[in-house]
Design a protein around this motif. Structure first.
Motif, PDB file in Angstrom:
ATOM      1  N   GLY A 136       3.905  -4.770 -16.712  1.00  0.00           N
ATOM      2  CA  GLY A 136       4.935  -3.755 -16.514  1.00  0.00           C
ATOM      3  C   GLY A 136       5.611  -3.322 -17.785  1.00  0.00           C
ATOM      4  N   VAL A 137       6.340  -4.245 -18.422  1.00  0.00           N
ATOM      5  CA  VAL A 137       7.100  -3.906 -19.628  1.00  0.00           C
ATOM      6  C   VAL A 137       6.164  -3.609 -20.792  1.00  0.00           C
ATOM      7  CG1 VAL A 137       8.808  -4.706 -21.300  1.00  0.00           C
ATOM      8  CG2 VAL A 137       9.069  -5.292 -18.870  1.00  0.00           C
ATOM      9  N   LYS A 138       5.213  -4.497 -21.046  1.00  0.00           N
ATOM     10  CA  LYS A 138       4.335  -4.346 -22.207  1.00  0.00           C
ATOM     11  C   LYS A 138       3.464  -3.092 -22.127  1.00  0.00           C
ATOM     12  CE  LYS A 138       5.002  -7.672 -25.210  1.00  0.00           C
ATOM     13  NZ  LYS A 138       5.299  -7.405 -26.639  1.00  0.00           N
ATOM     14  N   LYS A 139       3.159  -2.668 -20.921  1.00  0.00           N
ATOM     15  CA  LYS A 139       2.309  -1.484 -20.758  1.00  0.00           C
ATOM     16  C   LYS A 139       3.116  -0.221 -20.471  1.00  0.00           C
ATOM     17  CE  LYS A 139      -1.922  -3.951 -19.596  1.00  0.00           C
ATOM     18  NZ  LYS A 139      -3.075  -4.086 -18.676  1.00  0.00           N
TER      19      LYS A 139
ATOM     20  N   TRP B 256       3.336   0.601  -8.679  1.00  0.00           N
ATOM     21  CA  TRP B 256       4.010   0.621  -9.982  1.00  0.00           C
ATOM     22  C   TRP B 256       4.989   1.791 -10.063  1.00  0.00           C
ATOM     23  CZ3 TRP B 256       4.514  -3.232 -13.071  1.00  0.00           C
ATOM     24  CH2 TRP B 256       3.512  -4.198 -13.221  1.00  0.00           C
ATOM     25  N   ASN B 257       4.574   2.949  -9.605  1.00  0.00           N
ATOM     26  CA  ASN B 257       5.461   4.118  -9.641  1.00  0.00           C
ATOM     27  C   ASN B 257       6.676   3.918  -8.743  1.00  0.00           C
ATOM     28  OD1 ASN B 257       3.839   5.498 -11.448  1.00  0.00           O
ATOM     29  ND2 ASN B 257       2.652   6.529  -9.851  1.00  0.00           N
ATOM     30  N   ALA B 258       6.475   3.234  -7.617  1.00  0.00           N
ATOM     31  CA  ALA B 258       7.594   2.970  -6.707  1.00  0.00           C
ATOM     32  C   ALA B 258       8.597   2.002  -7.323  1.00  0.00           C
ATOM     33  CB  ALA B 258       7.078   2.427  -5.378  1.00  0.00           C
ATOM     34  N   LEU B 259       8.106   1.027  -8.091  1.00  0.00           N
ATOM     35  CA  LEU B 259       9.012   0.124  -8.803  1.00  0.00           C
ATOM     36  C   LEU B 259       9.805   0.887  -9.859  1.00  0.00           C
ATOM     37  CD1 LEU B 259       6.732  -3.019  -9.339  1.00  0.00           C
ATOM     38  CD2 LEU B 259       8.632  -2.799  -7.735  1.00  0.00           C
ATOM     39  N   LYS B 260       9.126   1.734 -10.590  1.00  0.00           N
ATOM     40  CA  LYS B 260       9.787   2.494 -11.658  1.00  0.00           C
ATOM     41  C   LYS B 260      10.828   3.461 -11.107  1.00  0.00           C
ATOM     42  CE  LYS B 260       8.856   5.365 -15.731  1.00  0.00           C
ATOM     43  NZ  LYS B 260       9.475   4.422 -16.666  1.00  0.00           N
ATOM     44  N   SER B 261      10.498   4.107  -9.991  1.00  0.00           N
ATOM     45  CA  SER B 261      11.396   5.128  -9.425  1.00  0.00           C
ATOM     46  C   SER B 261      12.489   4.535  -8.553  1.00  0.00           C
ATOM     47  CB  SER B 261      10.586   6.135  -8.598  1.00  0.00           C
ATOM     48  OG  SER B 261      10.042   5.504  -7.437  1.00  0.00           O
ATOM     49  N   GLY B 262      12.379   3.252  -8.223  1.00  0.00           N
ATOM     50  CA  GLY B 262      13.408   2.611  -7.411  1.00  0.00           C
ATOM     51  C   GLY B 262      13.165   2.668  -5.918  1.00  0.00           C
ATOM     52  N   GLN B 263      12.005   3.152  -5.484  1.00  0.00           N
ATOM     53  CA  GLN B 263      11.700   3.147  -4.052  1.00  0.00           C
ATOM     54  C   GLN B 263      11.355   1.739  -3.561  1.00  0.00           C
ATOM     55  OE1 GLN B 263      12.503   5.513  -2.285  1.00  0.00           O
ATOM     56  NE2 GLN B 263      12.637   7.200  -3.748  1.00  0.00           N
ATOM     57  N   LEU B 264      10.882   0.888  -4.457  1.00  0.00           N
ATOM     58  CA  LEU B 264      10.776  -0.547  -4.212  1.00  0.00           C
ATOM     59  C   LEU B 264      11.724  -1.232  -5.189  1.00  0.00           C
ATOM     60  CD1 LEU B 264       6.904  -1.038  -3.830  1.00  0.00           C
ATOM     61  CD2 LEU B 264       8.604  -0.877  -2.008  1.00  0.00           C
ATOM     62  N   GLN B 265      12.432  -2.256  -4.728  1.00  0.00           N
ATOM     63  CA  GLN B 265      13.544  -2.782  -5.519  1.00  0.00           C
ATOM     64  C   GLN B 265      13.392  -4.216  -5.997  1.00  0.00           C
ATOM     65  OE1 GLN B 265      14.043  -1.508  -2.278  1.00  0.00           O
ATOM     66  NE2 GLN B 265      14.359   0.575  -3.057  1.00  0.00           N
ATOM     67  N   THR B 266      12.477  -4.984  -5.403  1.00  0.00           N
ATOM     68  CA  THR B 266      12.361  -6.388  -5.782  1.00  0.00           C
ATOM     69  C   THR B 266      10.901  -6.815  -5.891  1.00  0.00           C
ATOM     70  OG1 THR B 266      12.370  -7.220  -3.509  1.00  0.00           O
ATOM     71  CG2 THR B 266      14.521  -6.978  -4.589  1.00  0.00           C
ATOM     72  N   LEU B 267      10.699  -7.943  -6.586  1.00  0.00           N
ATOM     73  CA  LEU B 267       9.388  -8.556  -6.698  1.00  0.00           C
ATOM     74  C   LEU B 267       9.485  -9.990  -6.197  1.00  0.00           C
ATOM     75  CD1 LEU B 267       6.518  -7.800  -8.005  1.00  0.00           C
ATOM     76  CD2 LEU B 267       7.182  -9.461  -9.753  1.00  0.00           C
ATOM     77  N   GLY B 268       8.886 -10.246  -5.042  1.00  0.00           N
ATOM     78  CA  GLY B 268       8.793 -11.611  -4.525  1.00  0.00           C
ATOM     79  C   GLY B 268       7.420 -12.168  -4.826  1.00  0.00           C
TER      80      GLY B 268
ATOM     81  N   CYS C 296       0.810  -1.211   0.000  1.00  0.00           N
ATOM     82  CA  CYS C 296       0.000   0.000   0.000  1.00  0.00           C
ATOM     83  C   CYS C 296       0.849   1.270   0.000  1.00  0.00           C
ATOM     84  CB  CYS C 296      -0.922   0.015   1.218  1.00  0.00           C
ATOM     85  SG  CYS C 296      -0.041   0.002   2.801  1.00  0.00           S
ATOM     86  N   ALA C 297       0.184   2.373  -0.301  1.00  0.00           N
ATOM     87  CA  ALA C 297       0.843   3.684  -0.357  1.00  0.00           C
ATOM     88  C   ALA C 297       1.435   4.075   0.988  1.00  0.00           C
ATOM     89  CB  ALA C 297      -0.151   4.740  -0.830  1.00  0.00           C
ATOM     90  N   ASP C 298       0.753   3.722   2.081  1.00  0.00           N
ATOM     91  CA  ASP C 298       1.241   4.088   3.417  1.00  0.00           C
ATOM     92  C   ASP C 298       2.640   3.540   3.668  1.00  0.00           C
ATOM     93  OD1 ASP C 298      -1.787   3.816   3.380  1.00  0.00           O
ATOM     94  OD2 ASP C 298      -1.544   4.839   5.303  1.00  0.00           O
ATOM     95  N   ALA C 299       2.873   2.278   3.272  1.00  0.00           N
ATOM     96  CA  ALA C 299       4.181   1.663   3.493  1.00  0.00           C
ATOM     97  C   ALA C 299       5.220   2.217   2.524  1.00  0.00           C
ATOM     98  CB  ALA C 299       4.076   0.144   3.349  1.00  0.00           C
ATOM     99  N   VAL C 300       4.830   2.427   1.270  1.00  0.00           N
ATOM    100  CA  VAL C 300       5.753   3.011   0.291  1.00  0.00           C
ATOM    101  C   VAL C 300       6.253   4.365   0.775  1.00  0.00           C
ATOM    102  CG1 VAL C 300       5.935   4.005  -2.027  1.00  0.00           C
ATOM    103  CG2 VAL C 300       4.796   1.803  -1.704  1.00  0.00           C
ATOM    104  N   GLU C 301       5.352   5.160   1.316  1.00  0.00           N
ATOM    105  CA  GLU C 301       5.723   6.494   1.809  1.00  0.00           C
ATOM    106  C   GLU C 301       6.763   6.408   2.914  1.00  0.00           C
ATOM    107  OE1 GLU C 301       3.580  10.265   4.127  1.00  0.00           O
ATOM    108  OE2 GLU C 301       2.349   8.764   3.096  1.00  0.00           O
TER     109      GLU C 301
ATOM    110  N   GLY D 295      12.682  -2.351  -0.189  1.00  0.00           N
ATOM    111  CA  GLY D 295      11.289  -2.771  -0.196  1.00  0.00           C
ATOM    112  C   GLY D 295      10.978  -3.743  -1.318  1.00  0.00           C
ATOM    113  N   GLU D 296      10.121  -4.703  -1.003  1.00  0.00           N
ATOM    114  CA  GLU D 296       9.664  -5.721  -1.949  1.00  0.00           C
ATOM    115  C   GLU D 296       8.148  -5.617  -2.083  1.00  0.00           C
ATOM    116  OE1 GLU D 296      10.385 -10.151  -0.989  1.00  0.00           O
ATOM    117  OE2 GLU D 296       8.292  -9.777  -0.413  1.00  0.00           O
ATOM    118  N   THR D 297       7.639  -5.760  -3.290  1.00  0.00           N
ATOM    119  CA  THR D 297       6.215  -5.979  -3.460  1.00  0.00           C
ATOM    120  C   THR D 297       6.009  -7.280  -4.208  1.00  0.00           C
ATOM    121  OG1 THR D 297       4.095  -4.966  -4.021  1.00  0.00           O
ATOM    122  CG2 THR D 297       5.889  -4.674  -5.621  1.00  0.00           C
ATOM    123  N   CYS D 298       4.747  -7.629  -4.469  1.00  0.00           N
ATOM    124  CA  CYS D 298       4.413  -8.924  -5.063  1.00  0.00           C
ATOM    125  C   CYS D 298       3.382  -8.729  -6.173  1.00  0.00           C
ATOM    126  CB  CYS D 298       3.841  -9.859  -3.992  1.00  0.00           C
ATOM    127  SG  CYS D 298       4.853 -10.026  -2.499  1.00  0.00           S
ATOM    128  N   PRO D 299       3.306  -9.673  -7.118  1.00  0.00           N
ATOM    129  CA  PRO D 299       2.386  -9.510  -8.246  1.00  0.00           C
ATOM    130  C   PRO D 299       0.936  -9.297  -7.835  1.00  0.00           C
ATOM    131  CG  PRO D 299       3.877 -11.344  -8.638  1.00  0.00           C
ATOM    132  CD  PRO D 299       4.105 -10.906  -7.228  1.00  0.00           C
TER     133      PRO D 299
END
Length: 472
Positions: A353-356, A301-313, A242-247, A261-265
């Motif tokens: 992600g990539v295709k869109k 998605w924005n956090a993945l793109k900007s590098g605030q989240l770094q991995t996908l588990g 969620c946004a709260d944790a990303v912040e 930070g890690e997020t998941c599909p």
């Protein structure tokens, strides 16, 4: 036998180019053009991407929980992972208070022995910190090669540790070169809210989400990050939803704290409304943290793109809908938490992600493989395509379309969380240390061929490539 991969487009975390790859003795021996193919098996990757094998840093295979055990074990789980383009998993080894850490590790070795079809390692849960635990930590790190520890801030009276345990674990990790992982939710408040919901007669699956609001994930993430800064240690926040944790992660990183930070599909493509599905179908989507309101997806998605989240588990933790999830038919607190995710991790990130246009190809490789290899002491043996690296390679068709379904997946569970979702891109062939595990979408691997990985100590300055260092 030597193998030569030709005609594919090689993609790493930093580069995209056309070249041939020669594989000898399980490793990449040469990368170039017009390589000598004498005696080598030719693998034609025409029209495909050639990427490093995926590294899933977050799985729960053969794990007891809620009076049952996850449906996928180290054989079925790693087989499904391989079909999805993953060649390494790092599974969570649970511990019990009062028992030696060594006992828990031996239990997990027994679970995985002669079963895994790809390589694997362990994270170790820390439920308490005392003199006995502190004495064992150097053995765990130096002899077992387990260099990451998980602390639960949730599941009160089951897994939850207190702040003293978390802080002392952070201090010890700094001293010994380990990475601390947290499940960041405020378990005490969740316990209050769930008891109140049941007392009020609110027992349907949707209340799993309503009693674990995003504010409690944000609070716990911020608390863990603050303690990390105070200990001058390192922190990895699992399954950010969620946004709260990303912040809170972004705020900590802006202060120079060593927080990842890690997020998941599931959090990128599913939302809270799935828990409202009738006929108890919502139970299929009960996991923690819960699915959030849909608007959180774009933040992730924005956090993945900007590098605030770094991995996908994946947070793979599968339970059958019939016979396991229905243990909570009349009480959402008794629904086993978890979902079947391991097989579709790469395809969903690529397609959505990539295709869109949300992330680049290179970011896709970084998120699914390279960054996890670096954070968890596997790079450059794993996580890249380079001379000397293990030949963990995925030949990935970026154009093929398919519909995700339990009828065609390879997990042992009786449903798929992404049922009916159309995706573009999937692995065609997967090699682990130079041997095919999946070839032309057919399983050709062998249970027990996966090797246990002893991992190096945490090193924030390990390079992504020769000319690049990881940002803090």
């Amino acid at each position: 036998m030597k193998k030569l991969i030709k005609n594919g487009t090689i993609v790493t975390a930093s580069d995209t180019y056309t070249a041939e790859i020669l594989i000898e003795d399980g490793r990449i021996s040469q990368i170039g053009t017009n390589l000598s193919a004498q005696g080598a098996e030719i693998i034609d990757a025409n029209g495909c991407l050639v990427i490093p094998g995926g590294i899933d840093p977050h799985t729960h295979l053969d794990m007891p929980f809620g009076g049952t055990v996850t449906k996928d074990d180290f054989e079925t789980g790693t087989k499904a992972a391989a079909f999805g383009g993953t060649t390494t998993v790092i599974d969570f080894c649970l511990t019990t208070k009062g028992e030696p850490l060594k006992n828990a590790i031996q239990t997990w070795h027994a679970k995985s022995k002669e079963k895994a079809v790809i390589d694997y390692g362990f994270h170790l849960m820390i439920a308490e910190i005392n003199e006995n635990v502190l004495i064992e930590l150097p053995y765990v790190i130096n002899e077992e090669g387990i260099t990451s520890f998980k602390v639960f801030m949730a599941y009160k009276n089951v897994f939850q540790a207190d702040d003293d345990t978390l802080f002392r674990t952070l201090v010890s990790a700094k001293e010994h070169g380990a990475l601390v992982m947290v499940h960041a939710e405020n378990g005490d408040v969740i316990d209050y809210l769930t008891k109140k919901a049941i007392a009020d007669g609110n027992k349907d699956p949707i209340y799993h989400a309503l009693t674990r609001p995003p504010e409690l994930e944000g609070e716990a993430t911020g608390r863990a990050a603050t303690l990390t800064g105070l200990a001058n240690s390192q922190l990895y926040v699992v399954h950010v939803s969620c946004a709260d944790a990303v912040e809170k992660i972004a705020e900590a990183r802006s202060k120079g704290f060593n927080v990842w930070g890690e997020t998941c599909p599931q959090y990128l493509v599913l939302d809270q409304s799935y828990l409202e599905r009738p006929n108890f179908e919502g139970a299929k989507y009960v996991w923690s943290p819960p699915l959030r309101e849909k608007w959180n997806q774009e933040v992730l998605w924005n956090a993945l793109k900007s590098g605030q989240l770094q991995t996908l588990g994946s947070d793979q933790c599968s339970f059958d809908f019939k016979g396991q999830k229905d243990l909570g038919k009349d009480d959402f607190t008794k629904i086993p938490n978890g979902g079947p995710i391991i097989e579709d991790r790469l395809s969903i990130l690529f397609s959505e992600g990539v295709k869109k246009g949300r992330i680049s190809l290179n970011q896709f490789v970084d998120l699914t493989s390279t960054r996890a290899a670096k954070l968890f002491g596997l790079y450059p043996k794993k996580g890249t395509i380079a001379v000397g690296a293990d030949a963990d390679i995925v030949i990935f068709d970026p154009q093929v379309e398919r519909v995700i379904s339990a009828e065609t997946h390879h997990m042992a569970v009786d449903y798929n969380a992404f049922e009916g979702m159309k995706v573009t891109g999937e692995p065609v062939s997967v090699l682990s240390r130079g041997d095919f595990v999946v070839r032309d979408k057919q399983f050709v691997g062998k249970p027990g061929s996966g090797q246990y990985l002893k991992r190096a100590k945490y090193n924030v300055n390990a390079p992504v490539n020769q000319n690049e260092t990881l940002p803090i």
